[in-house]
Design a protein around this motif. Sequence first.
Motif, PDB file in Angstrom:
ATOM      1  N   GLN A  11    -106.733   4.195 -27.524  1.00  0.00           N
ATOM      2  CA  GLN A  11    -105.333   3.788 -27.552  1.00  0.00           C
ATOM      3  C   GLN A  11    -105.209   2.306 -27.922  1.00  0.00           C
ATOM      4  N   PHE A  12    -106.100   1.483 -27.385  1.00  0.00           N
ATOM      5  CA  PHE A  12    -106.045   0.063 -27.689  1.00  0.00           C
ATOM      6  C   PHE A  12    -106.306  -0.185 -29.176  1.00  0.00           C
ATOM      7  N   ALA A  13    -107.293   0.525 -29.738  1.00  0.00           N
ATOM      8  CA  ALA A  13    -107.587   0.370 -31.159  1.00  0.00           C
ATOM      9  C   ALA A  13    -106.382   0.763 -32.010  1.00  0.00           C
ATOM     10  N   VAL A  23    -113.602  -2.472 -32.410  1.00  0.00           N
ATOM     11  CA  VAL A  23    -113.215  -2.831 -31.049  1.00  0.00           C
ATOM     12  C   VAL A  23    -114.405  -2.669 -30.110  1.00  0.00           C
ATOM     13  N   SER A  24    -115.107  -1.542 -30.246  1.00  0.00           N
ATOM     14  CA  SER A  24    -116.276  -1.307 -29.395  1.00  0.00           C
ATOM     15  C   SER A  24    -117.334  -2.377 -29.615  1.00  0.00           C
ATOM     16  N   LYS A  25    -117.537  -2.740 -30.873  1.00  0.00           N
ATOM     17  CA  LYS A  25    -118.515  -3.779 -31.196  1.00  0.00           C
ATOM     18  C   LYS A  25    -118.133  -5.105 -30.543  1.00  0.00           C
ATOM     19  N   VAL A  33    -118.379  -9.872 -34.269  1.00  0.00           N
ATOM     20  CA  VAL A  33    -117.295  -9.582 -35.209  1.00  0.00           C
ATOM     21  C   VAL A  33    -116.786 -10.893 -35.800  1.00  0.00           C
ATOM     22  N   ARG A  34    -116.129 -10.809 -36.959  1.00  0.00           N
ATOM     23  CA  ARG A  34    -115.628 -12.010 -37.619  1.00  0.00           C
ATOM     24  C   ARG A  34    -114.622 -12.749 -36.738  1.00  0.00           C
ATOM     25  N   ALA A  35    -114.545 -14.041 -36.914  1.00  0.00           N
ATOM     26  CA  ALA A  35    -113.667 -14.872 -36.083  1.00  0.00           C
ATOM     27  C   ALA A  35    -112.218 -14.428 -36.190  1.00  0.00           C
ATOM     28  N   SER A  36    -111.770 -14.076 -37.401  1.00  0.00           N
ATOM     29  CA  SER A  36    -110.372 -13.654 -37.576  1.00  0.00           C
ATOM     30  C   SER A  36    -110.098 -12.345 -36.857  1.00  0.00           C
ATOM     31  N   ILE A  41    -108.107  -9.252 -31.897  1.00  0.00           N
ATOM     32  CA  ILE A  41    -108.411  -8.430 -30.712  1.00  0.00           C
ATOM     33  C   ILE A  41    -107.982  -9.156 -29.442  1.00  0.00           C
ATOM     34  N   GLU A  42    -108.289 -10.427 -29.350  1.00  0.00           N
ATOM     35  CA  GLU A  42    -107.965 -11.185 -28.140  1.00  0.00           C
ATOM     36  C   GLU A  42    -106.460 -11.363 -27.986  1.00  0.00           C
TER      37      GLU A  42
END
Length: 343
Positions: A11-13, A23-25, A33-36, A41-42
Amino acid sequence: MSNAKIRNMEQFAAVSGISRPTVSKYFHDPESVRASTRARIEEALEQYDYRPNIFAMNQNRKLTKNVGIVVPYLADPFFAEIARYLEQRCIAAGYRPSLFSSHGEQKLEMEILDSLRSLKPAGVLLAPLGRASDRSEVEKFCRDVPTVLFDSNLEGIGAAFVGSDNFSFVSQTVEYLTRTGAPPAFFEMKTPANPNANKRRIAYVSMMERLGFEPHVISIDGEGWAFEEIGRQGAAKVLQDGALPTDAVLCSNDRLAIGFLSAAYELGIRVGRTEACRLRVASNDDHPFARFTCPSLTTAAHDYDNVAGRSVETLFDLIESGGKFGTRTETLFPARLVLRDSA
């Protein structure tokens, strides 16, 4: 913040517009994951107030980041102290420790080991009950789960043991007491809860004979983990009966010594190393409260930091080697004599 309640990672994804694998990664390693993408995500985490179920994530991994820590009696400040060191080392290495206490009961120790199997831990740090443990069940658990024993050594069980050198404890206290006054008697429980007590008695007898003195072992009644009260009652009887053959006492552990000091105080017997004192009392462990007794307790100290550090390092090596070493390893750290006012 959104009022929508996000219940799982799928659901979050979906609401964040980022793929489920990405997201899992991120949750496994944010730096992967890339900074952008990490920033998106944050931002979504804040918006939806979502936190993943780390336990459930771990259960879906072949190898979890869970580490079990099992001690025989968490109410004993020694085990609380060593557990604190172990937890800090595990957390610093990125593992999630879970702490359990068997409260001196074999049945509970077995239930804890069964529960740990269901947690699929990466490994376990186990201080077994010792004499009261079911050796066959502990051995079976150690075959199933990467396990390092600490504090109490069940000979031949588990891939490794890390602990303190009991001869180092006793040899230092006996040498000091005989050099500075009368040779000590050894004060212990008839039925010790911890197997280290037997090793300390053997070391006392050996050291006294090596120095040319007659050993005197005073074994008091009592069973279980209420060492202070057992020590108080046992010491009171010994002192009242005049059964102490010397004016120096070496207690098997600091908790018994705390009870001995209490009995001496109640009987008006002054303990210390000055001429005005009738008794000298020393012990082993450097219990966290030993410096706060009255008088402060002379003792031989565990190397908490090295025992904890080596236990955790050995467990990580065991995990990385697939749960097995070629041969069982044993690592013992020497004690350090701490001189205080009681002797």
